[in-house]
Design an enzyme around this catalytic site. Structure first.
Site, PDB file in Angstrom:
ATOM      1  N   CYS A  35       0.816  -1.214   0.000  1.00 22.38           N
ATOM      2  CA  CYS A  35       0.000   0.000   0.000  1.00 22.38           C
ATOM      3  C   CYS A  35       0.850   1.264   0.000  1.00 22.38           C
ATOM      4  O   CYS A  35       0.313   2.366  -0.070  1.00 22.38           O
ATOM      5  CB  CYS A  35      -0.927   0.022   1.213  1.00 22.38           C
ATOM      6  SG  CYS A  35      -2.144  -1.307   1.229  1.00 22.38           S
ATOM      7  N   ASP A  37       2.959   2.430   2.489  1.00 21.86           N
ATOM      8  CA  ASP A  37       3.378   2.914   3.794  1.00 21.86           C
ATOM      9  C   ASP A  37       3.363   1.758   4.783  1.00 21.86           C
ATOM     10  O   ASP A  37       2.396   0.989   4.834  1.00 21.86           O
ATOM     11  CB  ASP A  37       2.444   4.016   4.312  1.00 21.86           C
ATOM     12  CG  ASP A  37       2.545   5.286   3.493  1.00 21.86           C
ATOM     13  OD1 ASP A  37       3.624   5.896   3.476  1.00 21.86           O
ATOM     14  OD2 ASP A  37       1.531   5.668   2.876  1.00 21.86           O
ATOM     15  N   CYS A  61       7.039   7.870   2.855  1.00 20.25           N
ATOM     16  CA  CYS A  61       7.472   9.187   2.399  1.00 20.25           C
ATOM     17  C   CYS A  61       8.110   9.978   3.534  1.00 20.25           C
ATOM     18  O   CYS A  61       8.246   9.504   4.660  1.00 20.25           O
ATOM     19  CB  CYS A  61       6.277   9.948   1.834  1.00 20.25           C
ATOM     20  SG  CYS A  61       4.980  10.217   3.073  1.00 20.25           S
ATOM     21  N   CYS A 105      -0.218   9.695   7.598  1.00 20.57           N
ATOM     22  CA  CYS A 105       1.068   9.276   8.164  1.00 20.57           C
ATOM     23  C   CYS A 105       1.064   9.423   9.680  1.00 20.57           C
ATOM     24  O   CYS A 105       1.615   8.578  10.401  1.00 20.57           O
ATOM     25  CB  CYS A 105       2.204  10.102   7.561  1.00 20.57           C
ATOM     26  SG  CYS A 105       2.439   9.838   5.790  1.00 20.57           S
TER      27      CYS A 105
END
Length: 278
Positions: A35, A37, A61, A105
């Site tokens: 996915c 992450d 990221c 995140c």
């Protein structure tokens, strides 16, 4: 480029507490490499229930790395019960903010912390993709209960915000309508005293708002992919647009650019607008 804060830059370029923790007695894993992450959080919790050490491994990221790094700083020295009170908002605030498209995140950090403490308590590991609730987003394994929690905890008001915080609907888009239904249901549960009566827009006001959303929200997304959009007319609840560049050639059988434009205008202007391509 994303508008990252200085704190995000610092934690991304020089992350704290990176790598496996050999004497960890609590480990939490969330996300999936497929996915895009994934986060593995290692904790060393002493007999008094205080987090003595915390490290992480993250695939993702700059926002994912920075969120994981600052989270470890935040929880070292905290009793477990205090650490459990940390929310994704706290993580974001300690970073000086995150781009709205990267809010998931910080949510991932909160979920990893909860998973690690469950592990320390001897509770069975629970994948968020298989928690109690109905699976809504098959691409990212997000349930309706996760979506409801994100809406309640963060005061989300639009489908786009739900995607920013959970990633649900961010791939194939098949679940966007279902997300909208969940959002509408949750928003109706607000106390009546907090609601303000809706004001009817004039056609001029509606056109001005549509133009504003096209310029600030829709056009930048399309231009990135070599496309563009032009507003032709607003007649009541019907909005006529022309798609240009690559957008004019996009005709997916499941999700079209027109669908996405309609969704964003419904989210930001009025929920019953109809977009027509001319």
């Amino acid at each position: 480029m994303w508008n990252y804060s200085q704190a995000v830059h610092d934690h991304f370029l020089h992350p704290h507490n990176v790598g496996p923790l050999e004497d960890a007695n609590a480990i939490g894993e969330v996300g999936s490499l497929s996915c895009g992450d994934a986060l593995k959080l290692y904790l060393r919790i002493n007999d008094a229930g205080v987090i003595e050490k915390a490290t992480f491994e993250t695939f993702g990221c700059a926002s994912a790395i920075a969120s994981s790094s600052v989270l470890t700083d935040m929880i070292i020295g905290l009793p477990v019960d205090e650490a459990l009170k940390i929310t994704n908002k706290d993580i974001t605030n300690n970073l000086g903010g995150l781009p709205k498209q990267k809010m998931h995140c910080s949510v991932m950090g909160q979920e990893a912390l909860e998973a690690a403490i469950r592990n320390w308590k001897g509770e069975p590991a629970v994948s968020h993709a298989h928690e109690e609730g109905k699976l809504v987003c098959k691409c990212f394994g997000i349930t309706d209960e996760q979506i409801k929690q994100a809406i309640r905890e963060n005061g989300l008001k639009t489908v786009e915000e739900v995607t920013d915080y959970t990633k649900a609907g961010g791939a194939c888009g098949d679940c966007l309508d279902e997300i909208a239904e969940i959002l509408a249901y949750e928003l109706k549960k607000e106390p009546e005293g907090e609601k303000k009566p809706a004001r009817r827009m004039t056609n001029v006001q509606r056109m001005q708002k549509v133009l504003e959303v096209i310029d600030s929200e829709i056009r930048p997304k399309l231009v990135q992919d070599g496309g563009d959009i032009e507003l032709v007319d607003v007649d009541g609840k019907r909005v006529s647009v022309t798609l240009r560049g690559r957008c004019s050639q996009c005709r997916s059988s499941e999700v079209t650019i027109r669908n996405l434009v309609e969704k964003m205008l419904r989210d930001h202007v009025e929920p019953d607008l109809i977009v027509e391509e001319v």
